[in-house]
Design an enzyme around this catalytic site. Structure first.
Site, PDB file in Angstrom:
ATOM      1  N   SER A  12      31.997  21.315  35.016  1.00 26.31           N
ATOM      2  CA  SER A  12      30.756  20.916  34.340  1.00 26.31           C
ATOM      3  C   SER A  12      29.802  22.095  34.249  1.00 26.31           C
ATOM      4  CB  SER A  12      30.089  19.774  35.106  1.00 26.31           C
ATOM      5  OG  SER A  12      30.971  18.671  35.216  1.00 26.31           O
ATOM      6  N   ARG A  13      29.921  23.034  35.180  1.00 22.46           N
ATOM      7  CA  ARG A  13      29.005  24.187  35.190  1.00 22.46           C
ATOM      8  C   ARG A  13      29.398  25.258  34.173  1.00 22.46           C
ATOM      9  NH1 ARG A  13      28.975  22.775  41.000  1.00 22.46           N
ATOM     10  NH2 ARG A  13      26.827  22.347  41.622  1.00 22.46           N
ATOM     11  N   GLY A  22      39.101  17.697  32.660  1.00 18.22           N
ATOM     12  CA  GLY A  22      39.558  17.525  34.045  1.00 18.22           C
ATOM     13  C   GLY A  22      39.286  16.114  34.535  1.00 18.22           C
ATOM     14  N   HIS A  23      38.070  15.629  34.264  1.00 18.35           N
ATOM     15  CA  HIS A  23      37.744  14.248  34.646  1.00 18.35           C
ATOM     16  C   HIS A  23      38.619  13.254  33.881  1.00 18.35           C
ATOM     17  CE1 HIS A  23      33.725  16.375  35.273  1.00 18.35           C
ATOM     18  NE2 HIS A  23      33.952  15.883  36.468  1.00 18.35           N
ATOM     19  N   LYS A  55      40.978  20.915  42.127  1.00 13.02           N
ATOM     20  CA  LYS A  55      39.985  21.953  41.818  1.00 13.02           C
ATOM     21  C   LYS A  55      39.022  22.149  42.995  1.00 13.02           C
ATOM     22  CE  LYS A  55      36.767  24.165  39.212  1.00 13.02           C
ATOM     23  NZ  LYS A  55      35.529  23.760  39.770  1.00 13.02           N
ATOM     24  N   GLY A  66      40.161  15.753  42.349  1.00  7.86           N
ATOM     25  CA  GLY A  66      40.805  16.938  41.778  1.00  7.86           C
ATOM     26  C   GLY A  66      41.108  17.987  42.836  1.00  7.86           C
TER      27      GLY A  66
HETATM   28  P1  AMP Z   1      32.516  16.687  39.780  1.00 14.19           P
HETATM   29  O1  AMP Z   1      31.992  15.819  38.665  1.00 14.19           O
HETATM   30  O2  AMP Z   1      32.480  18.134  39.494  1.00 14.19           O
HETATM   31  O3  AMP Z   1      31.934  16.296  41.125  1.00 14.19           O
HETATM   32  O4  AMP Z   1      34.063  16.351  39.891  1.00 14.19           O
HETATM   33  C1  AMP Z   1      34.530  15.035  39.973  1.00 14.19           C
HETATM   34  C2  AMP Z   1      36.017  15.065  40.240  1.00 14.19           C
HETATM   35  O5  AMP Z   1      36.668  15.760  39.179  1.00 14.19           O
HETATM   36  C3  AMP Z   1      36.370  15.812  41.539  1.00 14.19           C
HETATM   37  O6  AMP Z   1      37.424  15.115  42.199  1.00 14.19           O
HETATM   38  C4  AMP Z   1      36.819  17.148  41.030  1.00 14.19           C
HETATM   39  O7  AMP Z   1      37.727  17.802  41.897  1.00 14.19           O
HETATM   40  C5  AMP Z   1      37.493  16.770  39.725  1.00 14.19           C
HETATM   41  N1  AMP Z   1      37.568  17.917  38.823  1.00 14.19           N
HETATM   42  C6  AMP Z   1      36.563  18.764  38.461  1.00 14.19           C
HETATM   43  N2  AMP Z   1      37.026  19.735  37.650  1.00 14.19           N
HETATM   44  C7  AMP Z   1      38.354  19.502  37.502  1.00 14.19           C
HETATM   45  C8  AMP Z   1      39.409  20.155  36.785  1.00 14.19           C
HETATM   46  N3  AMP Z   1      39.193  21.268  36.066  1.00 14.19           N
HETATM   47  N4  AMP Z   1      40.651  19.633  36.862  1.00 14.19           N
HETATM   48  C9  AMP Z   1      40.911  18.517  37.596  1.00 14.19           C
HETATM   49  N5  AMP Z   1      39.957  17.842  38.284  1.00 14.19           N
HETATM   50  C10 AMP Z   1      38.702  18.335  38.239  1.00 14.19           C
END
Ligand code: AMP
EC number: 6.3.2.1
Length: 278
Positions: free
Chosen positions: A183-184, A33-34, A146, A144
């Site tokens: 990530s979880r 996703g990232h 998400k 995202g």
């Molecule tokens: P995080 O590291 O979880 O804070 O997420 C960092 C960025 O990645 C945020 O903008 C999230 O919305 C995005 N993100 C997390 N999971 C996904 C996913 N499965 N698909 C697309 N973007 C994602």
């Protein structure tokens, strides 16, 4: 061009090149996703800055800040492979002065849906994102879908505070079986993972209906079928701009969002759908 790791503001200033800059804020433990966010940033800007910062401000006292996955070396490989130019990885002490006073308030919109279960979470998110915007000074930032409420609140902050930054929302990347990447997810046992599939299944069941009551009922039925192993915090059908619940006559785009705990892991997911199409 080799990847530059910037650990403070001075490093960031030195890493800055001429041309447009896109920021991809993350908490690390990077997954596909990232990667898709970094790729979308790359095609739109000359230089991509990925921030990796597990932001203490957005975790509640009983949440998973201390056990949040930290995989910095692997994250650098991901950033390098996807063509990011800079990884900004500040220490918490450098981001937050011990005597700090001022923060961003997410307002009423920060207290509903996800915000109702995580008091202060969105204030913490907006505060760190505004700081990252000020430090990196990007032309564009990618988030995202998400985290749909987070994305909506960031758009709100940009509008309400006149920030000169374009916001790009990127689609949710999923496993082939529908589970949204997170990530979880690495916390999930095989059994947990099977239970967790009910989230995306419920959203798909809802998205197959047209009217709000039917959408809520179809999604709820799938969540109920998962039994007590799935501890649902909320299922919400909301206006994507305000995150208030839509009524039966609402027409237009809506977000069907769900949050649930599977064992000790809390997961969220959502889909965008169109209600009462003409
Ligand atoms: P995080 O590291 O979880 O804070 O997420 C960092 C960025 O990645 C945020 O903008 C999230 O919305 C995005 N993100 C997390 N999971 C996904 C996913 N499965 N698909 C697309 N973007 C994602």
């Amino acid at each position: 061009m080799d990847l530059i790791v910037a650990r403070n503001r001075e490093d960031l200033v030195k890493a800055r090149r001429a041309g447009t800059v896109a920021l991809v804020p993350t908490m690390g433990a990077l997954h596909e996703g990232h990667r898709s966010l970094i790729r979308q940033a790359r095609v739109r800007a000359d230089q991509v800055v990925v921030s990796i910062f597990v932001n203490p401000l957005q975790f509640g006292p009983s949440e998973d800040f201390s056990r949040y996955p930290r995989t910095f070396d692997a994250d650098l490989d991901v950033c390098r492979a996807e063509g990011a130019g800079v990884v900004f990885h500040p220490a918490a002490e450098d981001m937050y002065a011990p005597d700090r006073q001022v923060a961003v308030s997410a307002g009423a919109m920060g207290g509903v849906v996800e915000g109702a279960f995580r008091p202060g979470h969105f204030d913490g998110v907006l505060t760190v994102v505004l700081k990252l915007f000020n430090l990196v000074q990007p032309d564009l930032a990618v988030f995202g879908q998400k985290d749909a409420q987070q994305l909506a609140l960031i758009r709100r902050m940009v509008a309400d505070l006149d920030l000169p930054i374009a916001i790009l929302g990127a689609p949710t990347v999923r496993e082939p079986d529908g589970l949204a990447l997170s990530s979880r997810n690495r916390y999930l046992s095989d059994d947990d993972r099977r239970v967790a599939l009910a989230l995306s299944r419920a959203l798909r069941a809802g998205a197959a209906r047209l009217a709000p009551a039917e959408i809520r009922a179809a999604a709820r039925e799938v969540l109920d079928e998962a039994g007590p192993a799935l501890d649902v915090d909320y299922l919400a059908l909301v206006d994507p701009a305000t995150f208030t619940e839509v009524n039966e006559t609402y027409a237009g785009p809506a977000v069907l969002a769900v949050a649930a705990r599977v064992g000790a892991t809390r997961l969220i997911d959502n889909v965008t759908l169109t209600l009462n199409p003409a």
